[in-house]
Scaffold this motif. Structure first.
Motif, mmCIF file in Angstrom:
data_model
loop_
_atom_site.group_PDB
_atom_site.id
_atom_site.type_symbol
_atom_site.label_atom_id
_atom_site.label_comp_id
_atom_site.label_asym_id
_atom_site.label_seq_id
_atom_site.Cartn_x
_atom_site.Cartn_y
_atom_site.Cartn_z
ATOM 1 N N TRP A 226 0.819 -1.225 0.000
ATOM 2 C CA TRP A 226 0.000 0.000 0.000
ATOM 3 C C TRP A 226 0.845 1.265 0.000
ATOM 4 O O TRP A 226 0.446 2.272 -0.597
ATOM 5 C CB TRP A 226 -0.939 0.000 1.207
ATOM 6 N N ILE A 227 1.975 1.228 0.677
ATOM 7 C CA ILE A 227 2.838 2.418 0.679
ATOM 8 C C ILE A 227 3.204 2.789 -0.753
ATOM 9 O O ILE A 227 3.123 3.959 -1.160
ATOM 10 C CB ILE A 227 4.111 2.167 1.530
ATOM 11 N N PHE A 228 3.602 1.792 -1.531
ATOM 12 C CA PHE A 228 3.957 2.024 -2.930
ATOM 13 C C PHE A 228 2.743 2.427 -3.763
ATOM 14 O O PHE A 228 2.775 3.422 -4.500
ATOM 15 C CB PHE A 228 4.592 0.759 -3.512
ATOM 16 N N VAL A 229 1.671 1.668 -3.648
ATOM 17 C CA VAL A 229 0.469 1.910 -4.451
ATOM 18 C C VAL A 229 -0.133 3.287 -4.160
ATOM 19 O O VAL A 229 -0.512 4.022 -5.086
ATOM 20 C CB VAL A 229 -0.584 0.817 -4.196
ATOM 21 N N ASP A 230 -0.213 3.651 -2.896
ATOM 22 C CA ASP A 230 -0.828 4.931 -2.536
ATOM 23 C C ASP A 230 -0.017 6.115 -3.047
ATOM 24 O O ASP A 230 -0.579 7.112 -3.521
ATOM 25 C CB ASP A 230 -0.985 5.022 -1.012
ATOM 26 N N ALA A 231 1.305 6.021 -2.962
ATOM 27 C CA ALA A 231 2.158 7.109 -3.448
ATOM 28 C C ALA A 231 2.029 7.268 -4.965
ATOM 29 O O ALA A 231 1.900 8.391 -5.482
ATOM 30 C CB ALA A 231 3.612 6.848 -3.061
ATOM 31 N N VAL A 232 2.055 6.163 -5.686
ATOM 32 C CA VAL A 232 1.911 6.206 -7.142
ATOM 33 C C VAL A 232 0.514 6.698 -7.531
ATOM 34 O O VAL A 232 0.354 7.507 -8.457
ATOM 35 C CB VAL A 232 2.180 4.810 -7.752
ATOM 36 N N SER A 233 -0.495 6.222 -6.827
ATOM 37 C CA SER A 233 -1.870 6.615 -7.121
ATOM 38 C C SER A 233 -2.082 8.108 -6.916
ATOM 39 O O SER A 233 -2.814 8.747 -7.682
ATOM 40 C CB SER A 233 -2.844 5.830 -6.242
ATOM 41 N N ALA A 234 -1.441 8.671 -5.895
ATOM 42 C CA ALA A 234 -1.574 10.106 -5.658
ATOM 43 C C ALA A 234 -1.114 10.898 -6.873
ATOM 44 O O ALA A 234 -1.762 11.864 -7.301
ATOM 45 C CB ALA A 234 -0.773 10.516 -4.420
ATOM 46 N N GLY A 235 -0.004 10.479 -7.482
ATOM 47 C CA GLY A 235 0.474 11.130 -8.698
ATOM 48 C C GLY A 235 -0.489 10.964 -9.854
ATOM 49 O O GLY A 235 -0.717 11.898 -10.642
ATOM 50 N N LEU A 236 -1.086 9.792 -9.969
ATOM 51 C CA LEU A 236 -2.050 9.521 -11.037
ATOM 52 C C LEU A 236 -3.277 10.423 -10.896
ATOM 53 O O LEU A 236 -3.784 10.965 -11.888
ATOM 54 C CB LEU A 236 -2.475 8.047 -10.982
ATOM 55 N N TYR A 237 -3.726 10.637 -9.681
ATOM 56 C CA TYR A 237 -4.921 11.448 -9.461
ATOM 57 C C TYR A 237 -4.643 12.937 -9.610
ATOM 58 O O TYR A 237 -5.552 13.714 -9.916
ATOM 59 C CB TYR A 237 -5.531 11.123 -8.095
ATOM 60 N N VAL A 238 -3.390 13.334 -9.397
ATOM 61 C CA VAL A 238 -3.007 14.710 -9.720
ATOM 62 C C VAL A 238 -3.211 14.940 -11.216
ATOM 63 O O VAL A 238 -3.788 15.955 -11.642
ATOM 64 C CB VAL A 238 -1.533 14.991 -9.336
ATOM 65 N N TYR A 239 -2.762 13.990 -12.006
ATOM 66 C CA TYR A 239 -2.913 14.072 -13.462
ATOM 67 C C TYR A 239 -4.387 14.151 -13.858
ATOM 68 O O TYR A 239 -4.747 14.865 -14.807
ATOM 69 C CB TYR A 239 -2.263 12.844 -14.108
ATOM 70 N N LYS A 240 -5.244 13.456 -13.106
ATOM 71 C CA LYS A 240 -6.672 13.422 -13.419
ATOM 72 C C LYS A 240 -7.455 14.574 -12.780
ATOM 73 O O LYS A 240 -8.632 14.755 -13.060
ATOM 74 C CB LYS A 240 -7.272 12.085 -12.962
ATOM 75 N N GLY A 241 -6.810 15.349 -11.911
ATOM 76 C CA GLY A 241 -7.479 16.478 -11.279
ATOM 77 C C GLY A 241 -8.465 16.093 -10.192
ATOM 78 O O GLY A 241 -9.375 16.864 -9.865
ATOM 79 N N LEU A 242 -8.290 14.910 -9.599
ATOM 80 C CA LEU A 242 -9.166 14.459 -8.510
ATOM 81 C C LEU A 242 -8.528 14.866 -7.177
ATOM 82 O O LEU A 242 -7.930 14.063 -6.469
ATOM 83 C CB LEU A 242 -9.363 12.938 -8.588
ATOM 84 N N TRP A 243 -8.682 16.133 -6.843
ATOM 85 C CA TRP A 243 -7.874 16.712 -5.774
ATOM 86 C C TRP A 243 -8.192 16.167 -4.385
ATOM 87 O O TRP A 243 -7.289 15.975 -3.563
ATOM 88 C CB TRP A 243 -7.989 18.233 -5.818
ATOM 89 N N ALA A 244 -9.468 15.929 -4.094
ATOM 90 C CA ALA A 244 -9.798 15.334 -2.794
ATOM 91 C C ALA A 244 -9.176 13.949 -2.676
ATOM 92 O O ALA A 244 -8.698 13.548 -1.611
ATOM 93 C CB ALA A 244 -11.319 15.239 -2.623
ATOM 94 N N THR A 245 -9.139 13.225 -3.791
ATOM 95 C CA THR A 245 -8.560 11.891 -3.797
ATOM 96 C C THR A 245 -7.037 11.946 -3.712
ATOM 97 O O THR A 245 -6.407 11.061 -3.121
ATOM 98 C CB THR A 245 -9.012 11.135 -5.059
ATOM 99 N N VAL A 246 -6.415 12.977 -4.279
ATOM 100 C CA VAL A 246 -4.970 13.189 -4.132
ATOM 101 C C VAL A 246 -4.620 13.329 -2.656
ATOM 102 O O VAL A 246 -3.706 12.660 -2.143
ATOM 103 C CB VAL A 246 -4.504 14.440 -4.899
ATOM 104 N N ILE A 247 -5.362 14.182 -1.966
ATOM 105 C CA ILE A 247 -5.124 14.397 -0.538
ATOM 106 C C ILE A 247 -5.325 13.085 0.228
ATOM 107 O O ILE A 247 -4.529 12.719 1.092
ATOM 108 C CB ILE A 247 -6.065 15.493 0.007
ATOM 109 N N LEU A 248 -6.412 12.386 -0.121
ATOM 110 C CA LEU A 248 -6.698 11.111 0.533
ATOM 111 C C LEU A 248 -5.540 10.138 0.378
ATOM 112 O O LEU A 248 -5.110 9.512 1.352
ATOM 113 C CB LEU A 248 -7.971 10.506 -0.071
ATOM 114 N N PHE A 249 -4.986 10.004 -0.829
ATOM 115 C CA PHE A 249 -3.947 9.012 -1.061
ATOM 116 C C PHE A 249 -2.594 9.439 -0.496
ATOM 117 O O PHE A 249 -1.768 8.579 -0.165
ATOM 118 C CB PHE A 249 -3.872 8.662 -2.546
ATOM 119 N N LEU A 250 -2.350 10.726 -0.367
ATOM 120 C CA LEU A 250 -1.150 11.159 0.341
ATOM 121 C C LEU A 250 -1.260 10.801 1.820
ATOM 122 O O LEU A 250 -0.301 10.332 2.445
ATOM 123 C CB LEU A 250 -0.952 12.668 0.163
ATOM 124 N N ILE A 251 -2.449 11.016 2.368
ATOM 125 C CA ILE A 251 -2.693 10.618 3.758
ATOM 126 C C ILE A 251 -2.569 9.110 3.899
ATOM 127 O O ILE A 251 -1.965 8.593 4.848
ATOM 128 C CB ILE A 251 -4.080 11.102 4.232
#
Length: 203
Positions: free
Chosen positions: A154-179
């Motif tokens: 999850w540490i790896f997946v969440d960090a990578v996913s946060a970058g993916l959601y930045v690209y998609k503009g899903l900002w609440a989800t970016v914050i969620l995945f950084l957390i």
């Protein structure tokens, strides 16, 4: 600025609620609380809608899987094998043979999901979407079975996913995945502490 944030929140209630429930879900999972599963189930259902709108089809399918695995995890945490001294299913290490099987399963899932996304959808991020989805499927099963190593995935997946959601503009989800990333680090050490305590108690 405040008005812009409030406007965004009012326009994206499903994503915001899903993100809030997602944070509650990870908090419960760190504490090995049974409410991990009903909370995760509702959050996943909401994110089916969010990811469909964002054309993140693999992630959308993953949320459907989360709904199903939440029901299994809920049952296993309640009814799974316990020792006489335990009130809940104990944390455990993944056996070497199982690790190889999980790696193989991850590779097969990645190839299958990538094939589907590239040939049957209009996804513009098929490689990263497939990678995070395949690993998430494996990690969630490991969580349901209480294998401690799921936190490392999850540490790896969440960090990578946060970058993916930045690209998609899903900002609440970016914050969620950084957390999520930082909570996964904390979760690993919390479960490790519990595991070591159990080992010491039985030695």
């Amino acid at each position: 600025m405040t008005e812009t944030i409030l406007e965004w929140l009012s326009e994206n209630p499903i994503e915001v609620l899903g993100a809030i429930l997602g944070m509650i879900y990870i908090f419960f999972s760190i504490r090995q609380n049974i409410f991990t599963w009903p909370t995760g189930l509702i959050s996943s259902f909401l994110y089916v809608i969010v990811f469909f709108d964002a054309k993140l089809y693999a992630d959308m399918g993953l949320q459907v899987y989360y709904v199903v695995i939440s029901l299994y995890g809920w049952y296993f945490w309640l009814k799974g094998k316990k020792t006489d001294a335990d009130t809940q299913v104990p944390v455990r290490l993944t056996a070497p043979k199982l690790r190889y099987l999980l790696v193989a399963a991850s590779v097969v899932l990645y190839a299958l999901i990538l094939f589907i996304l590239k040939n049957f959808t209009d996804s513009d991020v098929p490689y990263m979407d497939s990678l995070t989805t395949a690993l998430s499927i494996v990690a969630t099963w490991m969580l349901a079975k209480k294998y401690i190593e799921h936190w490392l995935i999850w540490i790896f997946v969440d960090a990578v996913s946060a970058g993916l959601y930045v690209y998609k503009g899903l900002w609440a989800t970016v914050i969620l995945f950084l957390i999520y990333t930082f909570m996964a680090i904390y979760g690993y050490f919390a479960w490790k502490k519990d595991l070591l305590k159990r080992v010491e108690a039985t030695s």
